[in-house]
Design a protein around this motif. Structure first.
Motif, short mmCIF file in Angstrom:
data_model
loop_
_atom_site.label_atom_id
_atom_site.label_comp_id
_atom_site.label_asym_id
_atom_site.label_seq_id
_atom_site.Cartn_x
_atom_site.Cartn_y
_atom_site.Cartn_z
N LEU A 117 39.36 5.95 57.82
CA LEU A 117 38.32 6.96 57.96
C LEU A 117 38.12 7.78 56.68
CD1 LEU A 117 36.17 8.22 59.75
CD2 LEU A 117 37.93 9.72 60.68
N PRO A 118 39.15 8.40 56.11
CA PRO A 118 38.91 9.16 54.87
C PRO A 118 38.53 8.28 53.68
CG PRO A 118 41.24 9.23 55.47
CD PRO A 118 40.52 8.58 56.60
N VAL A 119 39.00 7.04 53.67
CA VAL A 119 38.61 6.12 52.59
C VAL A 119 37.11 5.83 52.67
CG1 VAL A 119 38.86 3.75 51.73
CG2 VAL A 119 40.89 5.08 52.31
N GLU A 120 36.63 5.55 53.86
CA GLU A 120 35.20 5.25 54.04
C GLU A 120 34.34 6.48 53.79
OE1 GLU A 120 33.82 2.26 54.42
OE2 GLU A 120 35.84 1.43 54.31
N ARG A 121 34.80 7.63 54.26
CA ARG A 121 34.04 8.86 54.02
C ARG A 121 33.97 9.16 52.53
NH1 ARG A 121 34.00 11.88 59.14
NH2 ARG A 121 32.59 10.55 60.28
N ASP A 122 35.07 8.92 51.81
CA ASP A 122 35.08 9.15 50.37
C ASP A 122 34.11 8.20 49.65
OD1 ASP A 122 36.43 10.36 47.85
OD2 ASP A 122 36.62 8.19 47.56
N ALA A 123 34.09 6.93 50.05
CA ALA A 123 33.16 5.97 49.44
C ALA A 123 31.71 6.39 49.69
CB ALA A 123 33.41 4.56 49.98
N SER A 124 31.42 6.89 50.89
CA SER A 124 30.08 7.37 51.20
C SER A 124 29.75 8.63 50.41
CB SER A 124 29.94 7.64 52.70
OG SER A 124 29.88 6.41 53.41
N GLY A 138 14.40 8.94 46.11
CA GLY A 138 13.59 10.12 45.85
C GLY A 138 14.09 11.32 46.62
N ASP A 139 13.62 12.50 46.20
CA ASP A 139 14.00 13.74 46.87
C ASP A 139 13.63 13.73 48.35
OD1 ASP A 139 15.07 14.75 44.52
OD2 ASP A 139 13.26 15.88 43.99
N ASP A 140 12.54 13.06 48.67
CA ASP A 140 12.10 13.00 50.06
C ASP A 140 12.96 12.05 50.90
OD1 ASP A 140 11.06 10.91 48.47
OD2 ASP A 140 9.52 10.46 49.97
N GLN A 141 13.80 11.25 50.24
CA GLN A 141 14.63 10.27 50.94
C GLN A 141 16.10 10.68 51.01
OE1 GLN A 141 13.68 7.21 48.12
NE2 GLN A 141 12.29 6.19 49.55
N ILE A 142 16.47 11.75 50.35
CA ILE A 142 17.89 12.11 50.23
C ILE A 142 18.49 12.50 51.59
CG2 ILE A 142 17.72 14.56 49.60
CD1 ILE A 142 19.89 11.90 47.86
N LYS A 143 17.71 13.14 52.43
CA LYS A 143 18.21 13.52 53.76
C LYS A 143 18.52 12.28 54.61
CE LYS A 143 17.10 17.77 56.02
NZ LYS A 143 16.07 18.64 56.58
N GLN A 144 17.62 11.31 54.54
CA GLN A 144 17.82 10.06 55.28
C GLN A 144 19.01 9.30 54.72
OE1 GLN A 144 14.43 7.46 55.40
NE2 GLN A 144 15.44 6.00 56.75
N THR A 145 19.17 9.34 53.40
CA THR A 145 20.31 8.69 52.75
C THR A 145 21.62 9.26 53.27
OG1 THR A 145 19.02 8.30 50.76
CG2 THR A 145 21.40 8.26 50.51
N TYR A 146 21.68 10.59 53.37
CA TYR A 146 22.89 11.25 53.88
C TYR A 146 23.19 10.79 55.30
CZ TYR A 146 26.14 14.81 55.39
OH TYR A 146 27.26 15.45 55.89
N LYS A 147 22.16 10.71 56.13
CA LYS A 147 22.35 10.28 57.52
C LYS A 147 22.87 8.85 57.60
CE LYS A 147 18.93 13.33 59.60
NZ LYS A 147 17.63 13.39 60.29
N ILE A 148 22.34 7.98 56.75
CA ILE A 148 22.76 6.58 56.74
C ILE A 148 24.23 6.48 56.34
CG2 ILE A 148 22.49 4.37 55.52
CD1 ILE A 148 19.44 5.13 55.35
N ARG A 150 26.50 8.82 56.43
CA ARG A 150 27.33 9.49 57.44
C ARG A 150 27.53 8.57 58.65
NH1 ARG A 150 30.88 13.75 57.39
NH2 ARG A 150 31.30 14.19 59.56
N ALA A 151 26.48 7.88 59.05
CA ALA A 151 26.57 6.96 60.19
C ALA A 151 27.55 5.82 59.90
CB ALA A 151 25.20 6.40 60.53
N ALA A 152 27.57 5.37 58.66
CA ALA A 152 28.51 4.31 58.28
C ALA A 152 29.95 4.79 58.48
CB ALA A 152 28.29 3.89 56.83
N GLY A 153 30.23 6.01 58.09
CA GLY A 153 31.56 6.58 58.29
C GLY A 153 31.88 6.83 59.75
N ASP A 154 30.84 7.17 60.51
CA ASP A 154 31.05 7.45 61.94
C ASP A 154 31.52 6.22 62.70
OD1 ASP A 154 30.40 10.08 61.56
OD2 ASP A 154 28.37 9.91 62.40
N THR A 155 31.16 5.03 62.24
CA THR A 155 31.63 3.82 62.92
C THR A 155 33.16 3.74 62.85
OG1 THR A 155 31.38 2.42 60.96
CG2 THR A 155 29.50 2.53 62.47
N TYR A 156 33.73 4.23 61.76
CA TYR A 156 35.18 4.22 61.63
C TYR A 156 35.82 5.33 62.45
CZ TYR A 156 34.44 0.64 58.24
OH TYR A 156 34.06 -0.53 57.66
N ALA A 157 35.09 6.42 62.67
CA ALA A 157 35.58 7.47 63.55
C ALA A 157 35.66 6.95 64.98
CB ALA A 157 34.68 8.71 63.47
#
Length: 181
Positions: A117-124, A138-148, A150-157
């Motif tokens: 979990l912390p390894v994946e969160r760190d990579a994200s 782009g600046d308009d995509q950064i929020k969606q990028t964060y969600k993507i 974060r979701a990748a790390g959540d699979t390990y949670a």
């Protein structure tokens, strides 16, 4: 240096430290979607973890080869201990001992996900920082990028929670062998 190669299939994205390669799946390789860029950047994050000799990443690499085996073997060993405790009542606590052995084996899987979990969160986190810093999205995509990311790390949670529940279940099952005495 690190090379990037296509690996056919879906969800085949990974960094191979032994080969020094980042493999990207059909849905990521040569694609320009936010998700594809985020996944590629995430795998680059693992390459950086390897390059800087991140201790928890190294520990994960040590656990990885046995984690898959221990997740199955641990459960079967506990089941064998339960069966043995019921059919061989005159053999003392052998069933309880075998159940403990199975739990210890399964514990490797739990530990793997705990470290993962912390390894994946760190990579994200590294991916997000680089994507933002270097303008890969782009600046308009950064929020969606964060969600993507974060979701990748959540699979390990979720995998960690699942392995914790399995470990708890095995401990409860083992307790049945002790109550029969």
């Amino acid at each position: 240096g690190i090379t990037i190669e296509h690996k056919p299939g879906e969800l085949t994205d990974c960094y191979s430290p032994r080969e020094g390669k980042i493999y990207l799946s059909d849905t990521t390789y040569n694609k320009d979607s936010i998700t594809a860029v985020a996944i590629a950047a995430h795998e680059c994050g693992h390459a950086v973890q390897d390059h800087v000799n991140m201790p928890i990443y190294r520990f994960r690499q040590l656990l990885a080869p046995v984690a898959g085996i221990s997740s199955v073997a641990g459960v079967y060993i506990v089941m064998g201990g339960l069966i043995l405790s019921y059919i061989a009542e005159n053999m003392g606590n052998i069933g309880f001992f075998i159940c403990n052995l199975g739990i210890a084996v399964y514990l490797i899987t739990f530990l793997f996900y705990l470290v993962m979990l912390p390894v994946e969160r760190d990579a994200s986190r590294r991916a997000y920082k680089d994507m933002k810093e270097f303008g890969w999205v782009g600046d308009d995509q950064i929020k969606q990028t964060y969600k993507i990311l974060r979701a990748a790390g959540d699979t390990y949670a979720v995998a960690l929670a699942s392995s914790a529940l399995t470990l708890f279940r095995l401990i409860l099952l083992r307790g049945r062998t002790g109550r029969r005495r």
